[in-house]
Scaffold this active site. Structure first.
Site, PDB file in Angstrom:
ATOM      1  N   HIS A 125       0.870  -1.164   0.000  1.00 42.31           N
ATOM      2  CA  HIS A 125       0.000   0.000   0.000  1.00 42.31           C
ATOM      3  C   HIS A 125       0.919   1.230   0.000  1.00 42.31           C
ATOM      4  CE1 HIS A 125      -2.951   2.786   1.830  1.00 42.31           C
ATOM      5  NE2 HIS A 125      -3.884   1.910   1.502  1.00 42.31           N
ATOM      6  N   ASP A 202       2.520  -4.778   8.170  1.00 44.45           N
ATOM      7  CA  ASP A 202       1.312  -3.970   8.068  1.00 44.45           C
ATOM      8  C   ASP A 202       0.115  -4.927   8.101  1.00 44.45           C
ATOM      9  OD1 ASP A 202      -0.931  -2.703   7.073  1.00 44.45           O
ATOM     10  OD2 ASP A 202       0.044  -1.922   5.273  1.00 44.45           O
ATOM     11  N   GLN A 205      -4.963  -5.020   6.624  1.00 41.19           N
ATOM     12  CA  GLN A 205      -5.922  -5.805   5.855  1.00 41.19           C
ATOM     13  C   GLN A 205      -6.125  -7.194   6.460  1.00 41.19           C
ATOM     14  OE1 GLN A 205      -8.736  -5.671   3.611  1.00 41.19           O
ATOM     15  NE2 GLN A 205      -7.320  -4.018   3.178  1.00 41.19           N
ATOM     16  N   LYS A 228     -11.081  -1.149   9.766  1.00 38.06           N
ATOM     17  CA  LYS A 228     -11.179  -2.288   8.849  1.00 38.06           C
ATOM     18  C   LYS A 228     -11.686  -3.530   9.573  1.00 38.06           C
ATOM     19  CE  LYS A 228      -8.328  -0.459   5.358  1.00 38.06           C
ATOM     20  NZ  LYS A 228      -7.068  -0.497   4.630  1.00 38.06           N
ATOM     21  N   CYS A 366      -4.567   2.368  -3.880  1.00 35.96           N
ATOM     22  CA  CYS A 366      -3.370   2.854  -3.179  1.00 35.96           C
ATOM     23  C   CYS A 366      -2.207   1.897  -3.365  1.00 35.96           C
ATOM     24  CB  CYS A 366      -3.615   3.059  -1.683  1.00 35.96           C
ATOM     25  SG  CYS A 366      -4.788   4.341  -1.321  1.00 35.96           S
TER      26      CYS A 366
HETATM   27  C1  LIG Z   1      -6.099   0.291   4.626  1.00 33.79           C
HETATM   28  C2  LIG Z   1      -4.709  -0.097   4.538  1.00 33.79           C
HETATM   29  C3  LIG Z   1      -3.686   0.779   4.953  1.00 33.79           C
HETATM   30  C4  LIG Z   1      -3.948   2.180   5.439  1.00 33.79           C
HETATM   31  O1  LIG Z   1      -4.730   2.205   6.566  1.00 33.79           O
HETATM   32  P1  LIG Z   1      -5.262   3.595   7.150  1.00 33.79           P
HETATM   33  O2  LIG Z   1      -6.318   3.200   8.112  1.00 33.79           O
HETATM   34  O3  LIG Z   1      -5.788   4.373   5.967  1.00 33.79           O
HETATM   35  O4  LIG Z   1      -4.107   4.277   7.783  1.00 33.79           O
HETATM   36  C5  LIG Z   1      -2.387   0.327   4.885  1.00 33.79           C
HETATM   37  N1  LIG Z   1      -2.099  -0.912   4.442  1.00 33.79           N
HETATM   38  C6  LIG Z   1      -3.053  -1.774   4.032  1.00 33.79           C
HETATM   39  C7  LIG Z   1      -2.659  -3.139   3.581  1.00 33.79           C
HETATM   40  C8  LIG Z   1      -4.382  -1.388   4.067  1.00 33.79           C
HETATM   41  O5  LIG Z   1      -5.316  -2.262   3.667  1.00 33.79           O
END
Ligand SMILES: *Cc1c(COP(=O)(O)O)cnc(C)c1O
Length: 408
Positions: A125, A202, A205, A228, A366
């Site tokens: 992302h 990260d 997701q 999320k 993104c």
């Molecule tokens: C949504 C997402 C982000 C960003 O999250 P925010 O809540 O907008 O800060 C980063 N990495 C992944 C894989 C995402 O799905």
């Protein structure tokens, strides 16, 4: 009907928004990878906070402030337990994944020297690319990319080749928001540790589908966004190992993060407050705790089992549409289907689906480098949650067929 231990019909009643109509059609919400919907149980906690005990935390002697502080710290405890984190102060409450990553990238400025290497995966992302590019610009560090194959899987042989004693940091998402790939993070973490590099995963997701055990993973940093996973926007966490969090300098200066301030010198507060400058999203943090309670009441194994079934069904059904191609066909994937239809633009498909009440995402998600890899402008992305149904998948597939007929 999918065989499941979850009572989907009753679960759907927990989500008031699922009852609404869009353009005269029942809403079919398939944009869960961008943000999930909020159950009444979490909405109630938000309302109760503002009805009964809205107050600033950690500083008031009065009852409301203490109630708010207790609820906020109880939420931190729920987060700690959920992700199996050793100490409550290793949970830094942030505004979400983007904030968490920037906090770490900024802090590492003082540890990266010219020529040091930072590895990122090819399916990141933007929020997991740009902060590292900025870090490299500041420090003379070098950003290297772990490549992926046509299925949207990281090429692990190449990863192992890239690792060396120059590698200081490795960054990778647990699940790709654009392709749904579940990355082999155990292997990524172990191999990085073998060369002495730190790893940030990260989990934005992943956390809605998988309950990660952060101590077992031995990961150095892990990030989550509450929105999320049935929580509100503007709140999330940075998990960090105590020894690393202690080494990192504070990210923002302000109230809450200091021990003592004079004009000559300021000493910083202990963890987690060193990284929690200013008034936080108090209600959001408490609601995040409630969202975890809600999802745990359903059970993450049940959620994963149901969502896997739903995604397999959706994959099979979508592939019956003429000219439809799916991007991201990793063996190990979850809840995201990115696709295009030959001869059409994803935006046009998305707009027609919206007229039919179906919410999908279109564009680069993104993750522009992934689109460049496949040489496409973007995709249509349908992403599923445990409250979606087979019937909704059928509505999607009918809608896609109709859109195709209108456009070609
Ligand atoms: C949504 C997402 C982000 C960003 O999250 P925010 O809540 O907008 O800060 C980063 N990495 C992944 C894989 C995402 O799905």
């Amino acid at each position: 009907m999918i065989k499941t231990s979850l009572d989907i019909a009753s679960i759907r009643k927990d989500f008031p928004v699922l009852n609404r109509k869009v353009n005269g059609k029942p809403l079919v919400y398939l944009d869960n990878a961008a943000t999930s919907q909020t159950p009444q149980q979490v909405i109630d906690v938000i309302v109760e906070y503002y009805h009964r005990y809205n107050a600033n935390i950690h500083r008031g002697v009065h009852t409301l402030s203490q109630e708010a502080t207790d609820a906020y710290e109880a939420a931190r405890g729920k987060i700690q337990k959920h992700f199996n984190i050793a100490k409550p102060y290793e949970v830094i409450l942030t505004s979400g994944t983007t904030h968490s990553i920037n906090l770490v990238a900024n802090g590492f400025s003082s540890f990266i020297k010219e020529g040091d290497e930072i590895l990122v995966s090819a399916m990141e992302h933007h929020s997991n690319i740009v902060p590292w590019q900025m870090l490299c610009e500041r420090t003379g560090g070098i950003l290297k990319v772990i490549p992926m194959n046509q299925n949207g899987e990281l090429i692990m042989e190449e990863y192992h080749k890239l690792l060396s004693e120059k590698t200081k940091l490795v960054f990778c998402n647990h699940v790709s928001n654009a392709l749904g790939t579940i990355n082999p993070i155990e292997e990524i973490i172990d191999a990085a540790h073998n060369v002495g590099a730190a790893v940030l995963i990260d989990g934005a997701q992943a956390a809605a589908h998988i309950k990660p055990d952060l101590q077992a993973l031995d990961v150095d940093f892990y990030t989550v966004s509450a929105h999320k996973m049935c929580g509100p926007t503007g709140v999330g966490i940075l998990y960090g190992k105590e020894e690393l969090l202690k080494k990192l300098p504070p990210y923002q200066g302000g109230g809450e993060m200091i021990a003592e301030v004079t004009f000559e010198k300021t000493t910083y507060a202990d963890l987690p407050h060193k990284f929690e400058a200013g008034t936080p999203n108090i209600c959001g943090g408490i609601a995040f705790g409630a969202a975890l309670d809600y999802m745990n009441s359903l059970g993450f194994e049940n959620i994963a089992e149901y969502e896997d079934e739903l995604m397999s069904y959706a994959t099979r059904q979508l592939l019956t549409v003429e000219g439809l191609k799916i991007y991201g066909t990793a063996k190990n994937k979850t809840s995201v289907i990115s696709f295009n239809i030959e001869g059409t633009h994803p935006y046009d498909i998305g707009s027609i689906l919206d007229k039919l009440g179906i919410a999908v995402r279109t564009g680069h998600h993104c993750a522009q480098p992934i689109m460049d890899f496949y040489q496409i402008p973007g995709t249509v992305r349908a992403s599923f949650s445990f409250y979606n149904t087979k019937k909704e998948v059928d509505v999607l597939v009918e809608g896609v067929k109709r859109a195709r007929n209108m456009l070609l």
